[in-house]
Design an enzyme around this catalytic site. Structure first.
Site, mmCIF file in Angstrom:
data_model
loop_
_atom_site.group_PDB
_atom_site.id
_atom_site.type_symbol
_atom_site.label_atom_id
_atom_site.label_comp_id
_atom_site.label_asym_id
_atom_site.label_seq_id
_atom_site.Cartn_x
_atom_site.Cartn_y
_atom_site.Cartn_z
ATOM 1 N N LYS A 89 28.258 49.998 -28.131
ATOM 2 C CA LYS A 89 27.354 51.269 -28.405
ATOM 3 C C LYS A 89 27.902 52.319 -27.608
ATOM 4 O O LYS A 89 27.943 53.479 -27.989
ATOM 5 C CB LYS A 89 25.942 50.735 -28.059
ATOM 6 C CG LYS A 89 25.409 49.779 -29.172
ATOM 7 C CD LYS A 89 25.392 50.655 -30.635
ATOM 8 C CE LYS A 89 24.734 49.780 -31.872
ATOM 9 N NZ LYS A 89 24.971 50.280 -33.186
ATOM 10 N N TYR B 98 21.394 42.919 -23.683
ATOM 11 C CA TYR B 98 22.151 43.559 -24.859
ATOM 12 C C TYR B 98 23.712 43.379 -24.450
ATOM 13 O O TYR B 98 24.554 43.485 -25.337
ATOM 14 C CB TYR B 98 21.797 45.147 -24.739
ATOM 15 C CG TYR B 98 22.134 45.584 -26.147
ATOM 16 C CD1 TYR B 98 21.594 45.210 -27.400
ATOM 17 C CD2 TYR B 98 22.611 46.928 -26.092
ATOM 18 C CE1 TYR B 98 21.630 45.685 -28.560
ATOM 19 C CE2 TYR B 98 22.602 47.670 -27.425
ATOM 20 C CZ TYR B 98 22.186 47.039 -28.644
ATOM 21 O OH TYR B 98 22.577 47.714 -29.652
#
Length: 255
Positions: free
Chosen positions: A161, A154
């Site tokens: 995020k 990720y």
């Protein structure tokens, strides 16, 4: 009986296909009585075809959250279809390939900057653009993937995020006096187009259902969409700056 969102006017961003969380949120919102305006970016003809699959075909506007002229014109564009807004769903994220699945140490700043701009800063941009239409207060909801830990592959999207989560808290502080709540829904992995572009998604998806105390169906966005609609409703009037996990309970477990 009136629906949960009866009379609400909602702006929902980020519809790409009918597997998108935003699409399912729009569908449930309409079923619960809301009037919906959609935004899309890029392949607008595709977004318009997907919009036609909703119970009622909503207006579709083009919005690139990195273009100030789009943001400056958003209130007028939305205002030509509804006389104000009660809620906004921010379902927008993007990171260049170097930021997802590649070596974390090699991603160049320009690519990282793009990921942070589109995936985090845009929440602030969208909120400010919509303020003229949120005169009576309302609810802004963003879509998250729990950034408290480092997920495989990720990488810089995870950093973006984390920035999104922090941005939510600061927006909650700034917009609370205007009666506007700002929250996130942290969803477990779903089979959306965006998720499928993440290297290693299949491994993450397959393991999630085994770990989740409540189980997890990666093909069913309905639980996430319902949670979004709950936050857009009047039923959580004192909740802001928060993250609601909709992941079958995985976030609560250790290794």
């Amino acid at each position: 009986m009136a629906g949960l969102l009866e009379g609400k006017r909602l702006l929902i961003t980020g519809v790409i296909t009918d597997s998108s969380i935003a699409f399912h949120a729009a569908k449930i919102a309409q079923e619960e009585g809301a009037t919906v305006v959609l935004t899309g970016f890029g392949r607008m003809s595709l977004v318009e075809r997907i919009a036609a699959r909703l119970p009622e075909t909503p207006p579709v506007l083009e919005l690139d959250v990195t273009q100030q002229e789009h943001l400056d014109g958003l209130a007028d564009a939305v205002g030509s279809h509804v006389d104000g807004l009660d809620g906004v769903l921010h379902s927008i994220a993007y990171a260049p390939p170097s930021c997802l699945g590649e070596d974390f140490l090699d991603a160049p700043w320009d690519d990282v900057a793009t990921a942070v701009h589109v995936s985090a800063y845009s929440l602030k941009s969208l909120a400010v653009a919509c303020l003229p239409l949120l005169k009576g207060g309302g609810s802004i909801v963003g879509m998250d993937f729990d950034a408290r830990m480092a997920w495989p592959a990720y990488n810089w999207m995870g950093v973006a995020k984390a920035a999104l989560e922090s941005t939510t808290r600061y927006l909650a502080r700034e917009l609370g006096p205007k009666g506007i709540r700002v929250n996130l829904v942290a969803a477990g992995p779903l089979g959306t187009m965006a998720a499928k572009s993440i290297p290693g998604f299949t491994m993450l998806r397959d393991a999630w259902g085994e770990r989740a105390p409540l189980g997890w169906d990666t093909s069913d966005a309905t639980p996430v969409a319902r949670s979004v609609c709950a936050l857009l409703s009047d039923w959580l009037p004192a909740t802001t700056g928060s993250m609601v996990w909709v992941d079958g309970g995985v976030h609560a477990l250790g290794m």
